[in-house]
Design a protein around this motif. Sequence first.
Motif, PDB file in Angstrom:
ATOM      1  N   ALA A  13      -9.315   2.246   5.492  1.00 15.74           N
ATOM      2  CA  ALA A  13     -10.307   1.181   5.644  1.00 15.74           C
ATOM      3  C   ALA A  13      -9.425   0.198   7.188  1.00 15.74           C
ATOM      4  CB  ALA A  13     -10.338   0.215   4.788  1.00 15.74           C
ATOM      5  N   ASP A  14      -8.325   1.423   6.937  1.00 15.01           N
ATOM      6  CA  ASP A  14      -7.474   0.325   7.724  1.00 15.01           C
ATOM      7  C   ASP A  14      -7.407   1.050   9.017  1.00 15.01           C
ATOM      8  OD1 ASP A  14      -5.764  -0.703   5.996  1.00 15.01           O
ATOM      9  OD2 ASP A  14      -4.769   0.774   5.511  1.00 15.01           O
ATOM     10  N   LYS A  44       0.709  -1.073  -0.587  1.00 17.67           N
ATOM     11  CA  LYS A  44       0.309   0.291  -0.147  1.00 17.67           C
ATOM     12  C   LYS A  44       0.499   1.426   0.109  1.00 17.67           C
ATOM     13  CE  LYS A  44      -4.384  -1.721   1.820  1.00 17.67           C
ATOM     14  NZ  LYS A  44      -4.956  -1.650   3.599  1.00 17.67           N
ATOM     15  N   LEU A  70      -2.859  -5.827   5.845  1.00 20.20           N
ATOM     16  CA  LEU A  70      -2.619  -4.119   5.606  1.00 20.20           C
ATOM     17  C   LEU A  70      -1.452  -4.848   4.233  1.00 20.20           C
ATOM     18  CD1 LEU A  70      -0.822  -2.712   9.212  1.00 20.20           C
ATOM     19  CD2 LEU A  70      -2.987  -2.366   7.542  1.00 20.20           C
ATOM     20  N   ALA A 112      -2.667   4.054  10.169  1.00 18.99           N
ATOM     21  CA  ALA A 112      -3.740   3.647   8.633  1.00 18.99           C
ATOM     22  C   ALA A 112      -3.626   4.654   7.339  1.00 18.99           C
ATOM     23  CB  ALA A 112      -5.075   4.349   8.679  1.00 18.99           C
ATOM     24  N   THR A 149     -10.708  -4.453   4.004  1.00 21.51           N
ATOM     25  CA  THR A 149      -9.312  -3.892   4.127  1.00 21.51           C
ATOM     26  C   THR A 149      -8.787  -4.064   2.551  1.00 21.51           C
ATOM     27  OG1 THR A 149      -8.171  -5.668   5.835  1.00 21.51           O
ATOM     28  CG2 THR A 149      -8.524  -3.473   6.116  1.00 21.51           C
TER      29      THR A 149
END
Length: 277
Positions: free
Chosen positions: A121-122, A11, A277, A117, A164
């Motif tokens: 969504a995190d 990410k 994640l 985050a 996530t």
Amino acid sequence: MTDLRHGRSRKGQGGAVLPGSGIAGGLILACGFLAGTIAGSFMALVAARLPLRRTIVGGRSQCDTCGRILGPLELVPIASFLALRGRCRGCSAAIPASTWVMELLAGIVGLLAVLLARTPADLVWAVFGWLLLLLAALDLRHYWLPQRLTALLAFTGIVALFITRGDVAASLAGGAAGFLGLEAVRIGYRLLRGREGIGGGDPLLLGGIGVWMGWQALPFVLIVGSLAGFGLIVIWKLRGADVGPATRLPLGACLAIAAIAVWAAAARAPIVPLALL
């Protein structure tokens, strides 16, 4: 988050990017902390009432000593405790310090969720931290990990997995490895020693942690949890407690605190890939 298995970023590069900077970023961080204190206030209520089998969602909040219904200004997290100097306005009975401690710790978890985050969504990781705090509080006080709460931890982990778009395989493997691994140790200890050494809720807790974090994080959680347990024993000894082989240790609380620490460390600096994640 860098995935160590593939050597690439899942990410983006660098640290958390959600809060931003300036006044807007400060407001977002403040909202995260405030949301956490509100969640902590509810969790303190659950931790106090659940062992007594009292209703949690029904009825208005009241003083446990005199039964007086609490007003809105007496229910403000942390601030009410400070304003009332830790005592009921009606009967002057001491308000349990565990209430504001839970509110503060949950506020810190909410703040961490915002800080770490990478996408909105995190923020679901806050739920992970709050549930672990509640389970840790129950284990520290009562050596009890309610099955309904460990099941809720695993269920919310599955829901968060899809929110996530995390690693499904790592998450499911983590749940299975966490539960089956510790359950095997629990059964083996009982067969060898003829008595229980690990509670039945501990494998369920580690399984829930594995669902959230993935199998790769479990060794780190176990190592940090062992260190936390050792530190707790040292504290007990310094306070003059008689600690021996038969002394009960809240393993679940140690694992819960360790999981929060590993989550924060791994989200900030990718020492291990996390499933979500």
